[in-house]
Design an enzyme around this catalytic site. Structure first.
Site, short mmCIF file in Angstrom:
data_model
loop_
_atom_site.label_atom_id
_atom_site.label_comp_id
_atom_site.label_asym_id
_atom_site.label_seq_id
_atom_site.Cartn_x
_atom_site.Cartn_y
_atom_site.Cartn_z
N ASN A 35 -7.00 -1.54 7.01
CA ASN A 35 -7.39 -2.70 6.20
C ASN A 35 -6.56 -3.89 6.68
OD1 ASN A 35 -7.86 -4.59 4.22
ND2 ASN A 35 -6.88 -3.43 2.55
N LYS B 135 -6.71 -6.89 5.83
CA LYS B 135 -6.50 -7.87 4.76
C LYS B 135 -6.76 -9.30 5.27
CE LYS B 135 -3.32 -4.71 2.58
NZ LYS B 135 -2.26 -4.50 1.62
N HIS C 74 -10.02 -2.27 -4.29
CA HIS C 74 -8.64 -2.33 -3.80
C HIS C 74 -7.76 -2.95 -4.88
CE1 HIS C 74 -5.14 -3.42 -1.43
NE2 HIS C 74 -5.54 -2.51 -0.56
N GLU D 151 -5.50 -5.06 -4.74
CA GLU D 151 -5.33 -6.52 -4.65
C GLU D 151 -6.54 -7.23 -5.27
OE1 GLU D 151 -4.37 -6.57 -0.46
OE2 GLU D 151 -2.51 -5.53 -0.96
N GLU E 49 -4.27 5.00 -3.89
CA GLU E 49 -3.26 4.06 -3.45
C GLU E 49 -2.38 3.67 -4.64
OE1 GLU E 49 -4.52 1.91 0.34
OE2 GLU E 49 -5.36 0.77 -1.31
N GLY F 206 2.40 -2.14 0.53
CA GLY F 206 3.09 -3.28 1.12
C GLY F 206 4.55 -3.40 0.71
N SER G 197 2.02 2.07 2.32
CA SER G 197 3.11 2.08 3.31
C SER G 197 3.05 3.29 4.25
CB SER G 197 4.46 2.02 2.60
OG SER G 197 4.56 0.81 1.85
C1 PEP Z 1 -3.49 -1.18 1.53
O1 PEP Z 1 -3.45 -2.36 1.25
O2 PEP Z 1 -4.55 -0.55 1.39
C2 PEP Z 1 -2.27 -0.55 2.00
C3 PEP Z 1 -2.18 0.74 1.92
O3 PEP Z 1 -1.26 -1.39 2.48
P1 PEP Z 1 0.14 -0.94 3.14
O4 PEP Z 1 -0.17 0.16 4.12
O5 PEP Z 1 0.67 -2.16 3.76
O6 PEP Z 1 1.00 -0.43 2.01
#
Ligand code: PEP
Length: 250
Positions: free
Chosen positions: A9, A11, A95, A97, A167, A173, A213
């Protein structure tokens, strides 16, 4: 045996030139026979160009969001047909976000999932708890509500085209990863929910990705858990070496 699915992703990162460079590096680094299914989800502005570069490769294209209406006066939104027309096979929906920053409720996510499926796009449907909810012991309750409401009205047949991504929001992040055991516990819980809601066959086949992460250093241990079928990767997918490292660990 479920195939591992690794999705990146991007973003709100990567302009057109940067997108071309990143996807070219991924294509060249991956070679012809990756065991895992690989999906890249660039920003809308790069989808068409990335789609052209992916032609003839095994890598699939996904978008990061869409709106549920077919067309019309929805300034700034993008429809399922538009995504299909540039070669998308997948779309990330729900997601955290989108849920947290853009206040998307479960009901809206459910409408988007229904439209995506009706139009032949495969949703990567994200669920996960906030830090406060985990600390209050509400993880399973939150995930269960998101699954119930997000998948309301979806049939067992349609479930073949949905990927669920667990997630935990506190791990996105932040550099904090759920331990493989913490992740496995929720993945198993989701699979059991899917078994109850649909059938054990649907549960056995559904792909449940972990996100939060994930990097090449921790991917192998996470991906070796029984119910973790892949990863949804944010930060670490923006550099080809680290994304390729995660794919190699799958
Ligand atoms: C995400 O935004 O789906 C995600 C998992 O981000 P990150 O790997 O940066 O934690």
């Amino acid at each position: 045996m479920r195939k591992k699915v690794i999705a990146g992703n991007w973003k709100m990162n990567m302009n057109l030139h940067q997108s071309q460079k990143l996807v070219s590096e991924i294509i060249n680094g991956l070679g012809k026979d990756s065991k895992a299914e690989v999906i890249v989800c660039p920003p809308f502005t790069s989808l068409s160009e990335v789609s052209s570069l992916l032609k003839g490769t095994q890598i699939k294209l996904g978008a990061q969001n869409m709106y549920y209406e077919e067309s019309g006066a929805f300034t700034g939104e993008v429809s399922a047909d538009m995504l299909k027309s540039v070669g998308c096979e997948y779309v990330i929906l729900g997601h955290s976000e989108r849920r947290v920053i853009f206040n998307e409720p479960d009901e809206l996510i459910n409408k988007k999932i229904k439209t995506a499926l009706a139009k032949g796009l495969k949703p990567i449907f994200c669920v996960g708890e906030l830090l406060k909810q985990r600390e209050n012991g509400e993880t399973m309750q939150v995930v269960s509500r998101q699954i119930e409401k997000g998948l309301e009205g979806i049939t067992a047949q349609q479930m073949k085209n949905i990927i669920v991504a667990y997630e935990p929001v506190w791990a996105i992040g932040t550099g904090k990863t759920a331990t493989p055991q913490q992740a496995q516990e929720v993945h198993l819980f989701i699979r059991e929910l899917v078994a109850k809601k649909f059938s054990s066959l649907v549960a056995e086949n559904i792909i449940i990705q972990y996100g939060g992460s994930v990097k090449s250093e921790n991917a192998r241990e996470l991906l070796s858990q029984k119910d973790i079928d892949g990863a949804l990767v944010g930060g670490a997918c923006l550099k080809s070496e680290s994304f390729l490292g995660i794919i190699a660990a799958a």
